[in-house]
Scaffold this motif. Structure first.
Motif: not given
Length: 471
Positions: A32, A37, A46, A69, A35, A44
């Motif tokens: 990852q 928002s 990402t 998402s 992230e 979310r």
């Protein structure tokens, strides 16, 4: 977010942009990167870096950027982009391809808007950069474009287009680097760069550039489509010569040559230029000969032209000097757009299969010219080969007209390019040697590609190889 519930292999295999189709592979590391928002609902957005490992003889690995998402509730509006469901500490999350999610991509747009005043903005771990003097409306609506393969693009109304790089590697992406230089230099021959997104990788790997956003050319027509349309007009009335036909492309070809020359000149002013000696010309000729010998094992039809091709490559050695600079690196008609404001060059990434470190190396501008010359030839021959039902005399006349169109377009493109460069074009004999070699090298590559993928088209590059050394 834990992605254990996602079948990554199945997901990658059904995307347009995954380059490993047909090869045995497994997904190794899934990292990852960021992230984001929207701060309003449960969305979310990402971004993941997915490592693909191949188990065939070629082996190796590749890394892909995958924006996703996720939501607490299923999203019917993007059901077609569903990737899977995953368990999280807060419950089940429904995951979608983020590029197809307008809400997720609007967060990226907001990052670019945030960077407008200061030039840089951080959002969710991503760093958004902006080029000064450009403006983006935060209310622009994103829409994914179809038809692309190696990358993904989104259009923001009629204002901007964002290219999301899929296969990625650390370092400066030449598409961003060159567009930034040409935009700041005021080039009229490209779509202006508005900004780009990047992130610093852990472990000292350096920067990873993920996307770029630039001017959307609302009136643009794809260069290859425009050229093939011209050929179709010509071949619709075989009694007319190329000059008499409404399908004459000479003027457009000349203007395209002028546009390429303007870009090459600005690149010369903006990046280092070298004049290399005899070692460089010998190395270039050796590389071309090695590619020829390798190709001949795959395409035996090349061998009758082998002696003339080797002579064309060896003639490069005799030049004793090679002027190099930053170039496009993968130029053809499909990398051009015709707008009401003239021709625009796009996609300065270079050859997709090469690492960034190689793509940014200085090269001869005649490689770009050769790529465009071969593209004119393809435009004519593809239309000619698509004809059905013609008798032998008509087929012969059709082939003749196609050759005339190609020769005329190539000549006017080259004349426009050389005239715009002036003294920087070098001597006629020197550029003749380099063009013969680069055109031959490109046609050898094409012959291998057609043999493997479109064997009925192999006559197109073979005809070009037959012309080498007959001027």
């Amino acid at each position: 977010m834990n992605t254990a519930g996602i079948d990554w292999e199945a997901y990658l295999s059904r995307t347009r942009w995954f380059g490993g189709k047909g090869r045995p592979f497994r997904v190794g590391d899934v990292r990852q990167l960021a992230e984001l928002s929207d701060g309003v609902d449960d969305l979310r957005a990402t971004v993941y870096l997915v490592t693909v490992e191949y188990s065939d003889d070629e082996g190796g690995s590749e890394r892909y950027q995958v924006p996703l998402s996720s939501y607490d509730e299923p999203q019917d509006r993007i059901a077609y982009a569903f990737v899977g469901s995953v368990e999280t500490d807060s419950g089940l999350r429904h995951v979608y391809d983020g590029v197809h999610d307008r809400a997720a991509m609007r967060i990226w747009l907001e990052g670019f808007v945030d960077a407008e005043q200061t030039g840089t903005a951080e959002r969710g771990g991503l760093r958004f950069h902006r080029v000064a003097g450009t403006t983006l409306d935060p209310e622009l609506v994103p829409s994914p474009l179809t038809g692309e393969q190696s990358n993904s693009s989104l259009r923001f109304d009629d204002t901007a287009i964002m290219k999301v790089f899929r296969k990625v590697s650390p370092g400066v992406n030449p598409d961003i680097e060159i567009h930034e230089v040409l935009t700041r230099g005021g080039s009229a021959d490209i779509a202006a760069l508005f900004g780009w997104v990047e992130i610093d990788l852990d472990g000292g790997e350096g920067v990873l550039q993920l996307a770029m956003i630039q001017q959307f050319l609302r009136t643009a027509t794809d260069g290859f489509e425009l050229a093939t349309g011209s050929v179709r007009t010509l071949l619709a009335d075989l009694e007319l010569s190329v000059e008499e036909s409404g399908g004459d492309f000479a003027g457009e070809a000349a203007r395209l040559g002028e546009a390429l020359a303007a870009v090459h000149l600005m690149l010369r002013e903006s990046f280092p230029v070298e004049s290399r000696g005899a070692d460089s010309t010998s190395e270039l000729a050796g590389q071309m000969i090695a590619r020829l010998e390798q190709a001949a094992r795959i395409v035996p039809e090349i061998e009758p032209y082998g002696d003339r091709l080797r002579a064309a490559y060896n003639a490069v050695c005799e030049l004793g000097r090679l002027d190099v600079q930053r170039v496009h690196g993968d130029l053809h008609l499909g990398q051009t757009l015709r707008t009401t404001e003239g021709w625009k060059l796009v996609d300065f990434e270079g050859e997709p299969g090469r690492p960034f470190a190689e793509r940014v190396l200085p090269d001869s501008p005649w490689r770009d010219v050769a790529g465009m010359l071969r593209s004119f030839d393809y435009a004519a021959r593809v239309v000619e080969l698509s004809a059905v039902g013609a008798d032998e005399p008509e087929a012969a006349l059709r082939a003749q007209r196609a050759r005339e169109w190609s020769a005329r377009a190539r000549r006017h493109f080259l004349e426009g390019y050389v005239a715009s460069l002036g003294e920087d074009a070098g001597s006629e004999s020197e550029r003749g040697v380099l063009l013969d070699a680069y055109v031959a090298d490109k046609a050898v590559y094409e012959a291998v590609y057609e043999k493997r993928n479109r064997p009925t088209w192999i006559g197109i590059p073979l005809a070009a190889l037959e012309r080498i050394g007959t001027r």
